[in-house]
Design a protein around this motif. Structure first.
Motif, PDB file in Angstrom:
ATOM      1  N   ALA A  60       0.813  -1.224   0.000  1.00 52.26           N
ATOM      2  CA  ALA A  60       0.000   0.000   0.000  1.00 52.26           C
ATOM      3  C   ALA A  60       0.842   1.268   0.000  1.00 52.26           C
ATOM      4  O   ALA A  60       0.447   2.266  -0.601  1.00 52.26           O
ATOM      5  N   LYS A  61       1.985   1.225   0.648  1.00 52.10           N
ATOM      6  CA  LYS A  61       2.833   2.428   0.667  1.00 52.10           C
ATOM      7  C   LYS A  61       3.181   2.849  -0.763  1.00 52.10           C
ATOM      8  O   LYS A  61       3.139   4.022  -1.105  1.00 52.10           O
ATOM      9  N   GLU A  88       0.690   2.226   6.243  1.00 54.83           N
ATOM     10  CA  GLU A  88      -0.254   2.141   5.135  1.00 54.83           C
ATOM     11  C   GLU A  88      -0.935   0.786   5.053  1.00 54.83           C
ATOM     12  O   GLU A  88      -2.099   0.683   4.674  1.00 54.83           O
ATOM     13  N   GLN A  89      -0.208  -0.269   5.406  1.00 51.36           N
ATOM     14  CA  GLN A  89      -0.800  -1.606   5.370  1.00 51.36           C
ATOM     15  C   GLN A  89      -1.958  -1.694   6.363  1.00 51.36           C
ATOM     16  O   GLN A  89      -3.051  -2.141   6.012  1.00 51.36           O
ATOM     17  N   LEU A  90      -1.733  -1.251   7.603  1.00 50.88           N
ATOM     18  CA  LEU A  90      -2.794  -1.312   8.601  1.00 50.88           C
ATOM     19  C   LEU A  90      -3.937  -0.361   8.259  1.00 50.88           C
ATOM     20  O   LEU A  90      -5.113  -0.684   8.479  1.00 50.88           O
ATOM     21  N   LEU A  91      -3.614   0.794   7.703  1.00 52.32           N
ATOM     22  CA  LEU A  91      -4.654   1.733   7.285  1.00 52.32           C
ATOM     23  C   LEU A  91      -5.524   1.136   6.177  1.00 52.32           C
ATOM     24  O   LEU A  91      -6.742   1.347   6.142  1.00 52.32           O
ATOM     25  N   THR A  92      -4.902   0.365   5.275  1.00 52.68           N
ATOM     26  CA  THR A  92      -5.664  -0.316   4.228  1.00 52.68           C
ATOM     27  C   THR A  92      -6.586  -1.363   4.841  1.00 52.68           C
ATOM     28  O   THR A  92      -7.761  -1.468   4.470  1.00 52.68           O
ATOM     29  N   TYR A  93      -6.064  -2.146   5.785  1.00 50.88           N
ATOM     30  CA  TYR A  93      -6.909  -3.123   6.473  1.00 50.88           C
ATOM     31  C   TYR A  93      -8.094  -2.438   7.153  1.00 50.88           C
ATOM     32  O   TYR A  93      -9.233  -2.905   7.062  1.00 50.88           O
ATOM     33  N   ASP A  94      -7.809  -1.311   7.842  1.00 50.01           N
ATOM     34  CA  ASP A  94      -8.880  -0.571   8.524  1.00 50.01           C
ATOM     35  C   ASP A  94      -9.982  -0.182   7.554  1.00 50.01           C
ATOM     36  O   ASP A  94     -11.166  -0.430   7.791  1.00 50.01           O
ATOM     37  N   ALA A 109     -13.002   5.103  17.173  1.00 49.24           N
ATOM     38  CA  ALA A 109     -11.600   5.049  17.588  1.00 49.24           C
ATOM     39  C   ALA A 109     -10.947   3.858  16.887  1.00 49.24           C
ATOM     40  O   ALA A 109     -11.566   2.807  16.747  1.00 49.24           O
ATOM     41  N   VAL A 110      -9.717   4.064  16.427  1.00 50.48           N
ATOM     42  CA  VAL A 110      -8.989   3.000  15.739  1.00 50.48           C
ATOM     43  C   VAL A 110      -7.685   2.750  16.486  1.00 50.48           C
ATOM     44  O   VAL A 110      -6.961   3.688  16.817  1.00 50.48           O
ATOM     45  N   TYR A 111      -7.405   1.491  16.755  1.00 51.67           N
ATOM     46  CA  TYR A 111      -6.186   1.084  17.452  1.00 51.67           C
ATOM     47  C   TYR A 111      -5.398   0.144  16.560  1.00 51.67           C
ATOM     48  O   TYR A 111      -5.961  -0.779  15.965  1.00 51.67           O
TER      49      TYR A 111
END
Length: 175
Positions: A12-13, A137-143, A156-158
Motif C-alpha cells: 500500500a505504501k 499504510e498496510q494497517l490503514l488499508t486493512y482498517d 476510535a482506531v487502534y
C-alpha cells in the motif's frame, strides 16, 4: 492461507504514493522474495494454530518461529478476551475495496470491532527493522477495507503490532 492480492495492503505504501503503479504491476508483477516467503510461512503457522490446531506438530517448524507463533496466538486470544462479548472478531479473512477502479486489499491477521465503536487491527511482523505503527499504510488499508466490508463506522482506531525480532519492543499499540 488465502491468496495474496496483486495490489495488497503490504504494498500500500507504494500504490498510495503512486496510484499508477497499480496498472504497472499488472504487467510487471514482483517476484516472491526470501522474506515474503518466510513471512507467508510464519503467518500460515499462526493461522493454523487458530484454525487447525490438531494438525500441527512442533517439530515441523523452526523453534523460534514456533515460539513466536505461540506467543502471538496467545496475544490475539488475550486481546479478544479483553474486548468482551458482542464484538465482531475476524481472523485471517480477506477484505477488499476499489481504488482508482482497481481492487486492492489484503488479509489482516485479526480485526476486532467493539460495539462501542473501537476498531482494533492486529498484525504480526517478522522483520528486524521497527515498523511504523502510526502511519502504517498496510494497517490503514486493512482498517478501511474492513470498515467497507463489515459496514462499520469506528469512533476510535487502534493498531497493534507484534514484532518479536524487532530491535525495539516486540509489542506495540497506538490509538
Amino acid at each position: 492461507m488465502t491468496a495474496h492480492f496483486d495490489h495488497g495492503a503490504s504494498s500500500a505504501k507504494r500504490w498510495m504514493s503512486c496510484p499508477r503503479s497499480i496498472s504497472h504491476m499488472k504487467s510487471n508483477p514482483l517476484p516472491d522474495t526470501k522474506d515474503s516467503t518466510l513471512g507467508t510461512e510464519r503467518h500460515t503457522l499462526v493461522e493454523d494454530m487458530w484454525l487447525k490446531p490438531d494438525t500441527l506438530e512442533e517439530w515441523d517448524y523452526d523453534a523460534d518461529d514456533w515460539n513466536n507463533a505461540v506467543t502471538y496466538s496467545e496475544i490475539i486470544k488475550d486481546c479478544v478476551k479483553q474486548v468482551g462479548e458482542g464484538a465482531i472478531v475476524v481472523i485471517e479473512q480477506q477484505f477488499s475495496m476499489e481504488i482508482h477502479g482497481e481492487k486492492v486489499g489484503g488479509t489482516p491477521d485479526c480485526i476486532v470491532y467493539k460495539q462501542d465503536g473501537e476498531l482494533h487491527t492486529i498484525d504480526f511482523k517478522g522483520g528486524f527493522e521497527d515498523v511504523d505503527i502510526i502511519s502504517n499504510e498496510q494497517l490503514l488499508t486493512y482498517d478501511q477495507a474492513a470498515c467497507i466490508e463489515l459496514e462499520i463506522r469506528p469512533t476510535a482506531v487502534y493498531h497493534h503490532i507484534y514484532q518479536p525480532n524487532s530491535l525495539g519492543t516486540d509489542w506495540k499499540s497506538i490509538e
